[in-house]
Design a protein around this motif. Structure first.
Motif, PDB file in Angstrom:
ATOM      1  N   VAL A  98      18.845 -10.559 -14.181  1.00 29.79           N
ATOM      2  CA  VAL A  98      18.503  -9.176 -13.885  1.00 29.79           C
ATOM      3  C   VAL A  98      16.991  -9.057 -13.768  1.00 29.79           C
ATOM      4  N   ASP A  99      16.546  -8.265 -12.807  1.00 28.24           N
ATOM      5  CA  ASP A  99      15.117  -8.028 -12.617  1.00 28.24           C
ATOM      6  C   ASP A  99      14.958  -6.833 -11.686  1.00 28.24           C
ATOM      7  N   SER A 100      13.726  -6.437 -11.454  1.00 34.58           N
ATOM      8  CA  SER A 100      13.449  -5.326 -10.552  1.00 34.58           C
ATOM      9  C   SER A 100      12.234  -5.667  -9.701  1.00 34.58           C
ATOM     10  N   THR A 101      12.082  -4.945  -8.616  1.00 32.09           N
ATOM     11  CA  THR A 101      10.948  -5.112  -7.730  1.00 32.09           C
ATOM     12  C   THR A 101      10.494  -3.748  -7.242  1.00 32.09           C
ATOM     13  N   VAL A 102       9.212  -3.629  -6.969  1.00 33.34           N
ATOM     14  CA  VAL A 102       8.607  -2.376  -6.522  1.00 33.34           C
ATOM     15  C   VAL A 102       8.426  -2.433  -5.016  1.00 33.34           C
ATOM     16  N   CYS A 103       8.830  -1.375  -4.330  1.00 33.73           N
ATOM     17  CA  CYS A 103       8.652  -1.254  -2.887  1.00 33.73           C
ATOM     18  C   CYS A 103       7.725  -0.068  -2.611  1.00 33.73           C
ATOM     19  N   ARG A 104       6.678  -0.320  -1.886  1.00 31.10           N
ATOM     20  CA  ARG A 104       5.750   0.757  -1.527  1.00 31.10           C
ATOM     21  C   ARG A 104       6.404   1.663  -0.485  1.00 31.10           C
ATOM     22  N   ALA A 105       6.299   2.951  -0.676  1.00 32.37           N
ATOM     23  CA  ALA A 105       6.871   3.920   0.258  1.00 32.37           C
ATOM     24  C   ALA A 105       5.865   4.242   1.355  1.00 32.37           C
ATOM     25  N   LEU A 148      18.121  -5.184  -9.705  1.00 31.59           N
ATOM     26  CA  LEU A 148      19.101  -6.119  -9.161  1.00 31.59           C
ATOM     27  C   LEU A 148      19.732  -6.948 -10.270  1.00 31.59           C
ATOM     28  N   VAL A 149      21.007  -7.265 -10.076  1.00 35.78           N
ATOM     29  CA  VAL A 149      21.682  -8.321 -10.818  1.00 35.78           C
ATOM     30  C   VAL A 149      22.168  -9.327  -9.796  1.00 35.78           C
ATOM     31  N   GLY A 150      21.720 -10.576  -9.922  1.00 35.05           N
ATOM     32  CA  GLY A 150      22.082 -11.603  -8.959  1.00 35.05           C
ATOM     33  C   GLY A 150      22.763 -12.772  -9.630  1.00 35.05           C
ATOM     34  N   GLU A 151      23.629 -13.451  -8.881  1.00 34.19           N
ATOM     35  CA  GLU A 151      24.291 -14.648  -9.401  1.00 34.19           C
ATOM     36  C   GLU A 151      23.544 -15.885  -8.940  1.00 34.19           C
ATOM     37  N   ARG A 159      23.102  -3.272  -7.261  1.00 35.82           N
ATOM     38  CA  ARG A 159      21.783  -2.768  -6.972  1.00 35.82           C
ATOM     39  C   ARG A 159      21.655  -1.342  -7.486  1.00 35.82           C
ATOM     40  N   LEU A 160      20.417  -0.933  -7.762  1.00 35.63           N
ATOM     41  CA  LEU A 160      20.151   0.421  -8.226  1.00 35.63           C
ATOM     42  C   LEU A 160      18.773   0.829  -7.742  1.00 35.63           C
ATOM     43  N   ILE A 161      18.661   2.054  -7.202  1.00 34.33           N
ATOM     44  CA  ILE A 161      17.405   2.592  -6.693  1.00 34.33           C
ATOM     45  C   ILE A 161      16.898   3.655  -7.666  1.00 34.33           C
ATOM     46  N   THR A 162      15.639   3.520  -8.115  1.00 34.34           N
ATOM     47  CA  THR A 162      15.043   4.492  -9.027  1.00 34.34           C
ATOM     48  C   THR A 162      13.604   4.766  -8.593  1.00 34.34           C
ATOM     49  N   PRO A 163      12.987   5.848  -9.094  1.00 36.24           N
ATOM     50  CA  PRO A 163      11.558   6.071  -8.827  1.00 36.24           C
ATOM     51  C   PRO A 163      10.698   4.933  -9.361  1.00 36.24           C
TER      52      PRO A 163
END
Length: 293
Positions: A98-105, A148-151, A159-163
């Motif tokens: 499990v991890d997360s990444t930041v996407c610039r808007a 994200l949770v990946g195998e 997947r999950l989208i948050t601020p």
């Protein structure tokens, strides 16, 4: 077939799960051409109006992507492709990360600024966004988080989208709750891996209780401040948390998965104003990874 389009093998896997024509009029013709247009925009990040003419009218491509993002069609297609892969025994449930990444808007996703009355004599304030739009301000400006949770096969399970300013630890339970891979022979869908690895950001008593309750073995290091607090409390602090260092090396798999997703420019930078459309964009990128498995 252009570069990045669906090849014949991918189309054979995808075609049975697409919506069929209902009634008269041929509403869903040219599925393959429209999906190739969506993939082209996903890979390049260009405005919808600039799609090449070989994909047909840009309004058709955009409307179908927006509609399928809103009514859950992309999500159903993803689960169907995951079920096909599970039927072949090609999903590794022994370890997930499990991890997360930041996407610039992009500024096109920001929306209009609030213009105060003329008598107020103040500058226009930045637009205020609801939490369900997945836009927030952090050090990087206006950003969106993808959790994200990946195998182990470098494919996303949920997947999950948050601020962008939301933390990682509170989102671990919701993103794990999104794992639902249908079983080939019926019954309840598969919803949990055997082991879960994550970095120190996911170390909390709430998360560890949740993993114990669901019988998922965690491989999450304990931060130094949590160790000191546990030792300070003595016997009331509980037992030391177990940590398998050899399994922790698998955490790089989710980081490599994030790299595969962010190869697509429409994922690396958020151009979609509405959260459900951006979620559909990320889902299309996930479907492509499962089709290429």
């Amino acid at each position: 077939m252009g570069r990045g389009d669906l090849n014949d093998a991918e189309w054979v896997r995808l075609k049975p799960h697409l919506p069929r024509n209902v009634g008269r009029g041929g509403r869903w013709k040219c599925h393959r051409r429209v999906i190739n247009g969506i993939l082209f925009r996903l890979r390049t990040g260009i405005p919808w109006r600039d799609l090449p003419a070989r994909f047909g009218k840009w309004q058709t491509v955009y409307d179908r992507h927006r509609r399928w993002s809103a009514d859950g069609t992309w999500e159903r297609i993803l689960r169907a492709v995951q079920a096909d892969t599970e039927a072949q025994g090609r999903i590794d449930w022994s370890m997930a990360s499990v991890d997360s990444t930041v996407c610039r808007a992009h500024q096109h996703a920001e929306g209009a600024r609030h213009q105060p009355p003329k008598w107020a004599g103040k500058r226009a304030r930045p637009a205020c966004h609801r939490d369900d739009e997945g836009l927030g301000r952090s050090r990087g400006g206006l950003t969106t988080n993808i959790h994200l949770v990946g195998e182990s096969g470098l494919r996303p399970l949920a997947r999950l989208i948050t601020p962008g300013q939301w933390g990682d630890a509170p989102q671990m339970i919701p993103v794990l709750g999104g794992i639902r891979v249908p079983r080939p022979n019926g019954g309840h869908p598969r919803t949990r891996p055997n082991h879960l690895s994550g970095d120190r950001a996911y170390s909390s008593r709430r998360n560890r209780r949740y993993l114990r309750r669901r019988q998922i073995k965690p491989t999450i290091p304990e931060p130094g401040n949590q160790q000191a607090n546990r030792l300070r409390r003595g016997s009331r602090g509980g037992r030391p948390t177990g940590f398998h260092e050899a399994r922790y090396v698998h955490r790089n798999e989710v980081e490599r998965l994030i790299g595969k997703l962010k190869i697509n420019r429409a994922v690396a930078t958020r151009f979609d104003k509405r959260a459900y459309v951006f979620h559909g964009t990320v889902t299309v990128a996930a479907i492509r990874l499962w089709l290429r498995a």
